[in-house]
Design a protein around this motif. Structure first.
Motif, PDB file in Angstrom:
ATOM      1  N   VAL A 159       0.883  -0.961  -0.352  1.00  0.00           N
ATOM      2  CA  VAL A 159      -0.348  -0.134   0.606  1.00  0.00           C
ATOM      3  C   VAL A 159       0.642   1.084   0.442  1.00  0.00           C
ATOM      4  N   ARG A 160       2.164   1.336   1.166  1.00  0.00           N
ATOM      5  CA  ARG A 160       2.786   2.735   0.757  1.00  0.00           C
ATOM      6  C   ARG A 160       3.096   2.354  -0.887  1.00  0.00           C
ATOM      7  N   THR A 205       6.363  -5.242  -8.623  1.00  0.00           N
ATOM      8  CA  THR A 205       5.983  -5.687 -10.301  1.00  0.00           C
ATOM      9  C   THR A 205       3.483  -5.499  -9.283  1.00  0.00           C
ATOM     10  N   SER A 206       3.696  -5.124  -8.135  1.00  0.00           N
ATOM     11  CA  SER A 206       2.790  -4.690  -7.846  1.00  0.00           C
ATOM     12  C   SER A 206       1.933  -3.558  -8.394  1.00  0.00           C
ATOM     13  N   THR A 207       0.493  -4.001  -8.298  1.00  0.00           N
ATOM     14  CA  THR A 207      -0.072  -2.812  -8.937  1.00  0.00           C
ATOM     15  C   THR A 207      -0.864  -1.961  -7.773  1.00  0.00           C
ATOM     16  N   ALA A 208      -1.481  -1.107  -8.581  1.00  0.00           N
ATOM     17  CA  ALA A 208      -2.447   0.114  -7.388  1.00  0.00           C
ATOM     18  C   ALA A 208      -3.733  -1.090  -7.267  1.00  0.00           C
ATOM     19  N   GLN A 209      -4.244  -1.684  -7.623  1.00  0.00           N
ATOM     20  CA  GLN A 209      -5.713  -3.370  -7.230  1.00  0.00           C
ATOM     21  C   GLN A 209      -4.737  -4.627  -7.016  1.00  0.00           C
ATOM     22  N   ASP A 210      -3.615  -4.682  -6.302  1.00  0.00           N
ATOM     23  CA  ASP A 210      -2.824  -5.304  -5.071  1.00  0.00           C
ATOM     24  C   ASP A 210      -3.661  -4.703  -3.973  1.00  0.00           C
ATOM     25  N   ALA A 229      -5.917   8.996  -5.394  1.00  0.00           N
ATOM     26  CA  ALA A 229      -4.427   8.766  -5.880  1.00  0.00           C
ATOM     27  C   ALA A 229      -4.089   7.603  -6.105  1.00  0.00           C
ATOM     28  N   ILE A 230      -4.391   6.929  -5.314  1.00  0.00           N
ATOM     29  CA  ILE A 230      -3.028   4.951  -5.958  1.00  0.00           C
ATOM     30  C   ILE A 230      -4.459   4.560  -7.503  1.00  0.00           C
ATOM     31  N   ALA A 231      -5.468   4.668  -7.332  1.00  0.00           N
ATOM     32  CA  ALA A 231      -5.538   3.983  -8.944  1.00  0.00           C
ATOM     33  C   ALA A 231      -5.102   4.805 -10.001  1.00  0.00           C
ATOM     34  N   LYS A 232      -4.419   5.945  -9.974  1.00  0.00           N
ATOM     35  CA  LYS A 232      -3.670   7.010 -10.964  1.00  0.00           C
ATOM     36  C   LYS A 232      -2.281   6.278 -10.459  1.00  0.00           C
TER      37      LYS A 232
END
Length: 423
Positions: A159-160, A205-210, A229-232
């Motif tokens: 998340v961070r 390799t993590s994503t905003a969805q993760d 902000a995370i989505a973008k």
């Protein structure tokens, strides 16, 4: 006694301190330092051990230029490297300002220059550079929610990364085209470099969805603008990105090293050792209950051999805030263990964080022995109520069970040992 352990608390404490000493940066950093480069050598870093690591670097090279961010109270005297203290586990303005200055220091380097990054646990909060549209107060609020959620460190760091301009390989990209060598002291289960301090020099390799999945899993509510902000966010740097091709990451100390040293010392004291693993995760109270039951089941074995047996483990337990206490995971582990043991006459337990700070408390951890609950009862203290309120630190302060070291200047995660003595 038919074995050399006359003071179980002192003995267990000595094992913990030996685990800390073997991970001292002054012992582990120098063997990994390369020759000085043809160009500039710039030292950067962040974490509870980073100032001590910087001290080790200057002991090897002499005065160096650079900037390192460490926790308040963990600074060391360096001749050339600037040491900045900032807040942990929740970031503050000092960390944000220092991170900006760090990026500026490395942004103009060339291919003949070397950046030496010194990274250890705690660096995730100390390296604070929010993405556009996210304020420092937003980061503070998010960190407080993450720390109270019971989420493991790996999930918190994902998340961070998606709210940061330095995590997830972005600091390494800022150093390009300079050569980059990162020396790490691991405080994460499994020693994944991408998780240590949220991997500022490691591809991700993590994503905003993760990140959204983790927030939903632990019922962490964010404001709409943070979710946007995370989505973008597409800031993290992929492991195969060209700007990471001049980067090397090296772990110089890890929890397994410290557990092995404790096991060696205990073996010399004629103890049998059972190592349960250096990467144990989970709710602290549940792990404590489980290990207490295991210890009791081994009493008959210990009586047959006549040798004390020690259960050793490391990793990073978590605490889900249910009450109004401080909630340190090591203290909660010991309290849950003591409650389950219920005054067992032959079993003693210690758990402490090798950085000297258990959760948000300036206490490394706690010890409990056969007398702990009886003492608490005599003084009208309820251990179960303390556990329900996440007040293990308060409980052990009153029964004299706290382990207090002050800053240890290293950080290789939690240390746990349960000693089972013959009847």
């Amino acid at each position: 006694m038919p074995y050399p352990i006359t003071d179980p608390r002192q003995f267990l404490t000595s094992l913990f301190l030996s685990a800390v000493r073997v991970a001292d940066p002054l012992r582990v950093v120098a063997p990994y330092l390369p020759p000085r480069p043809k160009g500039r050598l710039v030292v950067i870093g962040a974490g509870k051990a980073s100032a001590r690591m910087a001290e080790a670097v200057e002991k090897h090279y002499g005065p160096c230029e650079g900037l390192v961010i460490t926790r308040y109270g963990y600074a060391r005297e360096c001749e050339g490297i600037e040491i900045v203290e900032a807040a942990h586990p929740v970031p503050d303005a000092a960390g944000e300002t220092a991170t900006r200055h760090m990026i500026e220091r490395v942004s103009s380097l060339g291919p003949n220059d070397l950046v030496l990054a010194l990274i250890s646990g705690g660096g995730s909060a100390l390296l604070c550079a929010p993405i556009d549209g996210v304020s420092l107060n937003d980061k503070i609020e998010l960190n407080q929610k993450l720390l109270s959620s019971g989420a493991p460190i790996g999930d918190m760091n994902i998340v961070r990364k998606h709210l940061s301009r330095v995590k997830g390989g972005q600091l390494a990209a800022a150093c390009y085209p300079a050569q980059l060598l990162t020396l790490m002291i691991s405080d994460v289960p499994g020693d994944d470099p991408a998780m240590i301090a949220s991997g500022p020099t490691v591809g991700d390799t993590s994503t905003a969805q993760d990140a959204f999945d983790i927030l939903d899993r632990y019922n962490i509510k964010l404001s709409d603008h943070l979710r946007r902000a995370i989505a973008k966010s597409s800031q993290v740097i992929a492991p195969d990105h060209p700007k990471l091709q001049t980067t090397k990451n090296q772990i110089v100390a890890a929890p397994s090293m410290s557990l092995s040293e404790a096991a060696r010392i205990a073996t010399d004291a004629n103890c049998e050792i059972r190592e349960l693993g250096d990467a144990i995760e989970g709710e602290a109270r549940n792990i404590g209950q489980s290990q207490a039951k295991m210890a009791m089941s081994l009493q008959s074995h210990v009586n047959k051999t006549g040798k004390p047996l020690i259960l050793l483990s490391g990793g990073e337990c978590t605490v889900t805030r249910r009450g109004d206490g401080i909630g340190g995971p090591n203290a909660e582990f010991v309290l849950a263990t003591a409650i389950t043991l219920n005054g067992h006459p032959n079993i003693h337990v210690i758990a402490a964080d090798t950085d000297g700070v258990d959760g948000a408390a300036e206490v490394a951890g706690a010890y409990a022995g056969p007398e702990t609950l009886a003492y608490a009862s005599k003084h009208k203290m309820d251990p179960k109520l303390a556990l329900a309120n996440n007040n293990a630190h308060g409980f052990f302060a009153k029964v004299g069970g706290q382990i207090i070291t002050g800053p240890t200047l290293t950080n290789v995660n939690d240390f746990r040992a349960i000693l089972i003595c013959p009847s």
